[in-house]
Design an enzyme around this catalytic site. Structure first.
Site, PDB file in Angstrom:
ATOM      1  N   ASP A  38     -41.759 106.505  30.932  1.00  0.00           N
ATOM      2  CA  ASP A  38     -43.042 105.877  31.144  1.00  0.00           C
ATOM      3  C   ASP A  38     -43.550 106.163  32.829  1.00  0.00           C
ATOM      4  OD1 ASP A  38     -41.952 104.945  28.874  1.00  0.00           O
ATOM      5  OD2 ASP A  38     -42.030 102.845  29.407  1.00  0.00           O
ATOM      6  N   TRP A  62     -32.312 110.426  27.724  1.00  0.00           N
ATOM      7  CA  TRP A  62     -32.513 109.064  28.331  1.00  0.00           C
ATOM      8  C   TRP A  62     -31.307 108.437  28.931  1.00  0.00           C
ATOM      9  CZ3 TRP A  62     -31.214 104.008  27.247  1.00  0.00           C
ATOM     10  CH2 TRP A  62     -32.239 102.882  27.781  1.00  0.00           C
ATOM     11  N   SER A  98     -39.393  99.596  32.860  1.00  0.00           N
ATOM     12  CA  SER A  98     -40.727  99.793  33.286  1.00  0.00           C
ATOM     13  C   SER A  98     -41.403  98.556  33.942  1.00  0.00           C
ATOM     14  CB  SER A  98     -41.707 100.286  31.985  1.00  0.00           C
ATOM     15  OG  SER A  98     -41.322 101.706  31.542  1.00  0.00           O
ATOM     16  N   ARG A 159     -40.101  92.537  28.283  1.00  0.00           N
ATOM     17  CA  ARG A 159     -40.092  93.520  29.260  1.00  0.00           C
ATOM     18  C   ARG A 159     -41.524  94.164  29.671  1.00  0.00           C
ATOM     19  NH1 ARG A 159     -37.175  95.904  24.880  1.00  0.00           N
ATOM     20  NH2 ARG A 159     -38.562  97.866  23.811  1.00  0.00           N
ATOM     21  N   ASP A 160     -41.453  94.950  30.496  1.00  0.00           N
ATOM     22  CA  ASP A 160     -42.547  95.860  31.153  1.00  0.00           C
ATOM     23  C   ASP A 160     -43.907  95.034  31.639  1.00  0.00           C
ATOM     24  OD1 ASP A 160     -41.096  97.560  29.542  1.00  0.00           O
ATOM     25  OD2 ASP A 160     -42.403  97.808  27.911  1.00  0.00           O
TER      26      ASP A 160
HETATM   27  C1  FRU Z   1     -40.959 102.214  26.635  1.00  0.00           C
HETATM   28  C2  FRU Z   1     -39.887 101.704  27.156  1.00  0.00           C
HETATM   29  C3  FRU Z   1     -40.066 100.505  27.826  1.00  0.00           C
HETATM   30  C4  FRU Z   1     -39.027 100.335  28.733  1.00  0.00           C
HETATM   31  C5  FRU Z   1     -38.768 101.832  28.900  1.00  0.00           C
HETATM   32  C6  FRU Z   1     -37.160 102.095  29.102  1.00  0.00           C
HETATM   33  O1  FRU Z   1     -41.019 103.618  26.704  1.00  0.00           O
HETATM   34  O2  FRU Z   1     -39.022 101.535  25.991  1.00  0.00           O
HETATM   35  O3  FRU Z   1     -40.416  99.444  27.002  1.00  0.00           O
HETATM   36  O4  FRU Z   1     -39.153  99.326  29.766  1.00  0.00           O
HETATM   37  O5  FRU Z   1     -39.182 102.566  27.920  1.00  0.00           O
HETATM   38  O6  FRU Z   1     -36.861 103.126  29.715  1.00  0.00           O
END
Ligand code: FRU
Length: 495
Positions: A38, A62, A98, A159-160
């Protein structure tokens, strides 16, 4: 520099040494090596635009999330910076997830992100704890972590944080799986950027099969409020929701202290294989803009499986608009035209039935502007063959008159996942396609961005040509220009 950051920096530089550039983007942001997802913390701070991104610097898969960092004066050319954030606190030991960035009254850059901690790092199935964290910076590059500002609330997916200010109050939207198992957006408010209070569940996805709304984003456009988010995981229907991860939005009404009322159904922002976790920001002249991530959690990229040392890229920055009928359009920022180098102007002409016209013999980064009069076109499809090699590998982009859609077909691309994606053609006799072709991707914009289709595409080896082709009828081309494009790094040795 914190020792975790320094170690990651060294490991990433080593991976960078063996990077294979056959598909590495020329005019898209990507990590120097390793994995990217992201876009994060998009902001204009101290005279420069800053783009951070989810990044695993150690490998092309990842893994524990860091924040990578680039900056730009003009959103056209960019400079790389050292890694901005690495897991270093107990609460972000499982990843600096994120988040977003805003400038505080004290002139510092405030970065809000999700700290992820695995309950048992040896067995992630035991779950995680997600809290919201703050880090501040004087220069936009070196960060001082302040720790947790919104504590654990018992929700596993929480999150985010996307923060914005409106009428002298700070707001934060967060994605969550609610206690009822549904995908939700939560709203928090703050008077001072430090103390945050839960306001309400701002939005709950009406679909039963949606359990989480990742990366929410709330912004005002033309007197309406757009709520963008990434629903996990509505079932595919026709051309919709075809990827393991898709991004979309609803448009509605919202005011401080009030509920969000959606006026529209959910709509996808982009129809391609790879458009996820977008984040919006404002240009300094206040145009709303967006970057998305072109990658996949579900299907590994060819640059990962073929050992090229990098995986994933961001989209080009795109300007957002809202139409009268509340449709969000996205189109490359006008400043990207500055990247144009050589222009091949083919003017207006008719391509006879069953003919091929070679537009470029061997190019890997270019920008196509094609206008076609459909009322004078009999060809069953208006088709561009991109990345075409002598062996016949190619990616098809075009208009299919039978089903009235614009498609990207990777069946014969060369490497990586195959497959077909399409956007509904918005209608009208004047077809206008803008196609941005990079070494490993294609972004198609239809009729000024009414729809878009963005896909990673990994061509076969050899010279890559570009061909316009007609099928069982002619094509009335009103205008056709192809511009080769320059790279985006301020220091051209950077890449
Ligand atoms: C979205 C996500 C977010 C998270 C991040 C982790 O692509 O899954 O929700 O914060 O990527 O890398």
């Amino acid at each position: 520099m914190h020792k975790k950051l320094a170690a990651a920096q060294i490991a990433n530089a080593a991976l960078r040494e063996s990077r294979n550039d056959r598909w590495y983007p020329g005019f898209h942001l990507a990590a120097p090596a390793g994995w990217i997802n992201d876009p994060n913390g998009l902001s204009f701070f101290r005279g420069r635009y800053h783009a951070f991104f989810q990044h695993h610097p150690y490998s092309t898969a990842w893994g524990p999330m860091h924040w990578g960092h680039v900056s730009s004066e003009n959103l056209v050319t960019w400079k790389r910076h050292p890694l901005a954030l690495a897991p270093s606190l107990a609460e972000d030991s499982g990843g600096v997830y994120s988040g977003s960035a805003v400038t505080g009254a004290d002139g510092k850059l405030y970065v809000y992100y999700t700290g992820n901690r695995w309950k048992n790092p040896e067995n992630r199935d035991e779950g995680n704890v997600q809290v919201q964290c703050l880090a501040t910076s004087d220069d936009g590059s070196v960060f001082d972590k302040k720790g947790t500002i919104i504590a654990e609330n018992g929700l596993e997916n929480f999150r985010d944080p996307k923060v914005f200010s409106y009428e002298n109050t700070w707001y934060m939207v967060l994605g969550a799986t609610g206690e009822n198992g549904r995908g939700q957006v939560h709203l928090y408010t703050s008077p001072d950027m430090l103390t945050w209070e839960f306001d309400r569940v701002l939005y709950e996805d009406p679909r039963d099969d949606v359990f989480m709304l990742e990366c929410p984003d709330l912004f005002e456009l033309n007197g309406h409020w757009v709520l963008a988010f990434c629903p996990e995981r509505p079932a595919p229907v026709g051309y919709r929701n075809r990827n393991t991860h898709n991004a979309g939005y609803v448009v509605g009404q919202w005011a401080p202290g009030e509920a969000f009322e959606a006026f529209t159904d959910y709509r996808q922002i982009d129809w391609g294989h790879n458009f996820y976790a977008p984040q919006t920001f404002e240009t300094k002249d206040r145009r709303p803009a967006i970057f998305g991530w072109m990658g996949s959690f579900g299907i590994p990229t060819a640059s990962h499986t073929e050992g090229d040392g990098w995986s994933g890229q961001l989209t080009v920055p795109r300007e957002l608009r809202l139409t009268e009928d509340l449709k969000l359009t996205n189109y490359p920022l006008a400043e990207l035209e500055q990247l144009r180098q050589e222009t091949h102007d083919f003017g207006s002409f008719t391509l006879g039935a069953n003919e091929d016209l070679v537009l470029l013999q061997d190019s890997d980064t270019y920008d196509i502007e094609l206008e076609v009069d459909l009322s004078a076109t009999g060809s069953e499809r208006v088709c561009l063959e991109l990345m075409k090699t002598a062996a016949g590998n190619r990616v098809l982009v075009g208009y299919d008159s039978f089903v009235s859609c614009i498609f990207v077909d990777r069946r014969l691309a060369g490497y990586g996942d195959r497959g077909y994606r399409a956007a509904p053609y918005p209608g009208g006799q004047k077809l206008s396609l803008r196609v941005l072709v990079d070494r490993g991707s294609v972004e198609v914009f239809i009729n000024g961005g009414l729809e878009s289709v963005s896909s990673l595409t990994f061509p076969a080896a050899g010279a890559r040509s570009l061909v316009l082709t007609s099928e069982s009828g002619s094509i009335a081309v009103e205008a056709l220009k192809v511009h080769t494009l320059d790279g985006i790094w301020e220091d051209p040795t950077e890449r």
